[in-house]
Design a protein around this motif. Structure first.
Motif, PDB file in Angstrom:
ATOM      1  N   HIS A 272       0.833  -1.201   0.000  1.00 10.76           N
ATOM      2  CA  HIS A 272       0.000   0.000   0.000  1.00 10.76           C
ATOM      3  C   HIS A 272       0.873   1.258   0.000  1.00 10.76           C
ATOM      4  O   HIS A 272       2.042   1.209   0.389  1.00 10.76           O
ATOM      5  CB  HIS A 272      -0.881   0.058   1.261  1.00 10.76           C
ATOM      6  CG  HIS A 272      -1.805  -1.091   1.410  1.00 10.76           C
ATOM      7  ND1 HIS A 272      -1.481  -2.215   2.137  1.00 10.76           N
ATOM      8  CD2 HIS A 272      -3.050  -1.291   0.933  1.00 10.76           C
ATOM      9  CE1 HIS A 272      -2.496  -3.063   2.103  1.00 10.76           C
ATOM     10  NE2 HIS A 272      -3.456  -2.531   1.381  1.00 10.76           N
TER      11      HIS A 272
ATOM     12  N   TRP B 266      -9.353   4.537  -7.397  1.00  4.74           N
ATOM     13  CA  TRP B 266     -10.071   5.782  -7.161  1.00  4.74           C
ATOM     14  C   TRP B 266      -9.446   6.829  -8.071  1.00  4.74           C
ATOM     15  O   TRP B 266      -8.235   7.048  -8.024  1.00  4.74           O
ATOM     16  CB  TRP B 266      -9.938   6.229  -5.707  1.00  4.74           C
ATOM     17  CG  TRP B 266     -10.630   5.343  -4.725  1.00  4.74           C
ATOM     18  CD1 TRP B 266     -10.054   4.577  -3.767  1.00  4.74           C
ATOM     19  CD2 TRP B 266     -12.040   5.157  -4.591  1.00  4.74           C
ATOM     20  NE1 TRP B 266     -11.007   3.909  -3.043  1.00  4.74           N
ATOM     21  CE2 TRP B 266     -12.244   4.249  -3.530  1.00  4.74           C
ATOM     22  CE3 TRP B 266     -13.156   5.657  -5.259  1.00  4.74           C
ATOM     23  CZ2 TRP B 266     -13.499   3.831  -3.126  1.00  4.74           C
ATOM     24  CZ3 TRP B 266     -14.411   5.244  -4.850  1.00  4.74           C
ATOM     25  CH2 TRP B 266     -14.577   4.352  -3.796  1.00  4.74           C
TER      26      TRP B 266
ATOM     27  N   SER C  34     -14.311   9.090  -7.627  1.00  2.00           N
ATOM     28  CA  SER C  34     -13.919   9.427  -6.252  1.00  2.00           C
ATOM     29  C   SER C  34     -14.836  10.439  -5.569  1.00  2.00           C
ATOM     30  O   SER C  34     -14.778  10.577  -4.349  1.00  2.00           O
ATOM     31  CB  SER C  34     -12.496   9.992  -6.241  1.00  2.00           C
ATOM     32  OG  SER C  34     -12.481  11.282  -6.839  1.00  2.00           O
TER      33      SER C  34
ATOM     34  N   HIS D  83     -10.543  11.790  -0.951  1.00  6.74           N
ATOM     35  CA  HIS D  83      -9.654  10.647  -0.714  1.00  6.74           C
ATOM     36  C   HIS D  83     -10.410   9.513  -0.042  1.00  6.74           C
ATOM     37  O   HIS D  83     -11.385   9.737   0.675  1.00  6.74           O
ATOM     38  CB  HIS D  83      -8.524  11.060   0.244  1.00  6.74           C
ATOM     39  CG  HIS D  83      -7.353  11.673  -0.424  1.00  6.74           C
ATOM     40  ND1 HIS D  83      -6.308  10.935  -0.890  1.00  6.74           N
ATOM     41  CD2 HIS D  83      -7.047  12.956  -0.677  1.00  6.74           C
ATOM     42  CE1 HIS D  83      -5.399  11.737  -1.411  1.00  6.74           C
ATOM     43  NE2 HIS D  83      -5.829  12.974  -1.294  1.00  6.74           N
TER      44      HIS D  83
ATOM     45  N   VAL E 141      -6.509   3.589   1.891  1.00  7.43           N
ATOM     46  CA  VAL E 141      -5.767   2.712   0.993  1.00  7.43           C
ATOM     47  C   VAL E 141      -6.354   1.303   1.048  1.00  7.43           C
ATOM     48  O   VAL E 141      -6.964   0.907   2.052  1.00  7.43           O
ATOM     49  CB  VAL E 141      -4.259   2.679   1.345  1.00  7.43           C
ATOM     50  CG1 VAL E 141      -3.647   4.063   1.258  1.00  7.43           C
ATOM     51  CG2 VAL E 141      -4.019   2.058   2.710  1.00  7.43           C
TER      52      VAL E 141
ATOM     53  N   ASP F 148      -3.727   0.226  -5.226  1.00 11.55           N
ATOM     54  CA  ASP F 148      -3.675   1.663  -5.512  1.00 11.55           C
ATOM     55  C   ASP F 148      -2.436   2.087  -6.302  1.00 11.55           C
ATOM     56  O   ASP F 148      -1.947   3.204  -6.147  1.00 11.55           O
ATOM     57  CB  ASP F 148      -3.749   2.469  -4.208  1.00 11.55           C
ATOM     58  CG  ASP F 148      -4.941   2.071  -3.358  1.00 11.55           C
ATOM     59  OD1 ASP F 148      -6.063   2.041  -3.900  1.00 11.55           O
ATOM     60  OD2 ASP F 148      -4.752   1.791  -2.159  1.00 11.55           O
TER      61      ASP F 148
ATOM     62  N   GLY G 234      -5.650   6.950  -6.429  1.00 15.28           N
ATOM     63  CA  GLY G 234      -5.218   7.195  -5.043  1.00 15.28           C
ATOM     64  C   GLY G 234      -4.435   8.491  -4.980  1.00 15.28           C
ATOM     65  O   GLY G 234      -5.013   9.572  -5.039  1.00 15.28           O
TER      66      GLY G 234
ATOM     67  N   TRP H 143      -6.620  10.490  -7.210  1.00 13.69           N
ATOM     68  CA  TRP H 143      -8.065  10.410  -7.032  1.00 13.69           C
ATOM     69  C   TRP H 143      -8.817  11.533  -7.732  1.00 13.69           C
ATOM     70  O   TRP H 143     -10.025  11.444  -7.925  1.00 13.69           O
ATOM     71  CB  TRP H 143      -8.405  10.429  -5.545  1.00 13.69           C
ATOM     72  CG  TRP H 143      -7.832  11.620  -4.829  1.00 13.69           C
ATOM     73  CD1 TRP H 143      -6.593  11.697  -4.249  1.00 13.69           C
ATOM     74  CD2 TRP H 143      -8.437  12.901  -4.640  1.00 13.69           C
ATOM     75  NE1 TRP H 143      -6.399  12.944  -3.704  1.00 13.69           N
ATOM     76  CE2 TRP H 143      -7.519  13.703  -3.932  1.00 13.69           C
ATOM     77  CE3 TRP H 143      -9.664  13.444  -5.003  1.00 13.69           C
ATOM     78  CZ2 TRP H 143      -7.792  15.023  -3.587  1.00 13.69           C
ATOM     79  CZ3 TRP H 143      -9.934  14.754  -4.648  1.00 13.69           C
ATOM     80  CH2 TRP H 143      -9.009  15.530  -3.948  1.00 13.69           C
TER      81      TRP H 143
END
Length: 195
Positions: free
Chosen positions: A20, A94, A99, A103, A106, A118, A122, A161
């Motif tokens: 992540h 995203w 989105s 945000h 994760v 992601d 992201g 995002w």
């Protein structure tokens, strides 16, 4: 676009990459100041400078990935525009199309085939390399590490995002300044060489 050409063969030594992006809780646990716009412990830390991202990885005993490593991991062994195929699939990322201009934590979208979350969408992600627009025309085959001379910016990868579909591809690359006036947000994940 020309920043992403020509397609070329790259051979890399083995490495590990974080599953992540670094979250705000992990960032704050290392006593770094959290300047993220949208706050949340499991949201990727963002709006940070390259030096800060590099310092975080170093304190963990890791490093930032090279641009070549990042792209290799994002593609996850595929040759398509996205690791899941040639059409956008909202269940994997995203981005501006799903989105709602905010945000998310994760790991809330599907991972790529190698279990990495992601990599697209992201937040944009810092890599180690300096940015040079036409670097791929002279990039070495083995373990490319970007230009050897100091330039103005480091590379960011993956889109965010808030970006449109055209900016969330495995090959997208941009010069990243990541100051608070930017209209996109930049985070990162760490890598480690396999000895």
């Amino acid at each position: 676009n020309d920043r992403e050409r020509p397609a070329h063969k790259v051979c890399l030594d083995s490495f590990y990459l974080d599953t992540h992006e670094v979250t705000q809780s992990k960032w704050e646990n290392m006593n770094f100041t959290n300047n993220s716009v949208h706050k949340g412990p499991q949201i990727a830390v963002n709006q940070i400078e390259w030096n800060e991202a590099r310092k975080y990885c170093t304190k963990q005993g890791y490093r930032l990935p090279t641009e070549a490593e990042w792209e290799y991991a994002a593609k996850a062994g595929t040759t398509t525009e996205y690791p899941w195929g040639n059409k956008i699939n909202r269940s994997y990322l995203w981005y501006g199309g799903n989105s709602g201009s905010t945000h998310y934590p994760v790991g809330t979208r599907k991972p790529n085939q190698w279990g990495l979350y992601d990599m697209l969408g992201g937040v944009w992600e810092w890599v180690e390399d300096w940015y040079e627009e036409f670097y791929y025309k002279k990039s070495p085959k083995n373990n490319p590490k970007g230009p050897t001379h100091v330039l103005s910016w480091h590379v960011i990868r993956g889109g965010s995002w808030i970006d449109d579909q055209e900016f969330v591809r495995t090959t997208i690359r941009y010069p990243g300044m990541a100051d608070n006036t930017e209209d996109y947000w930049v985070g990162f994940r760490c890598a480690q060489s396999v000895l």
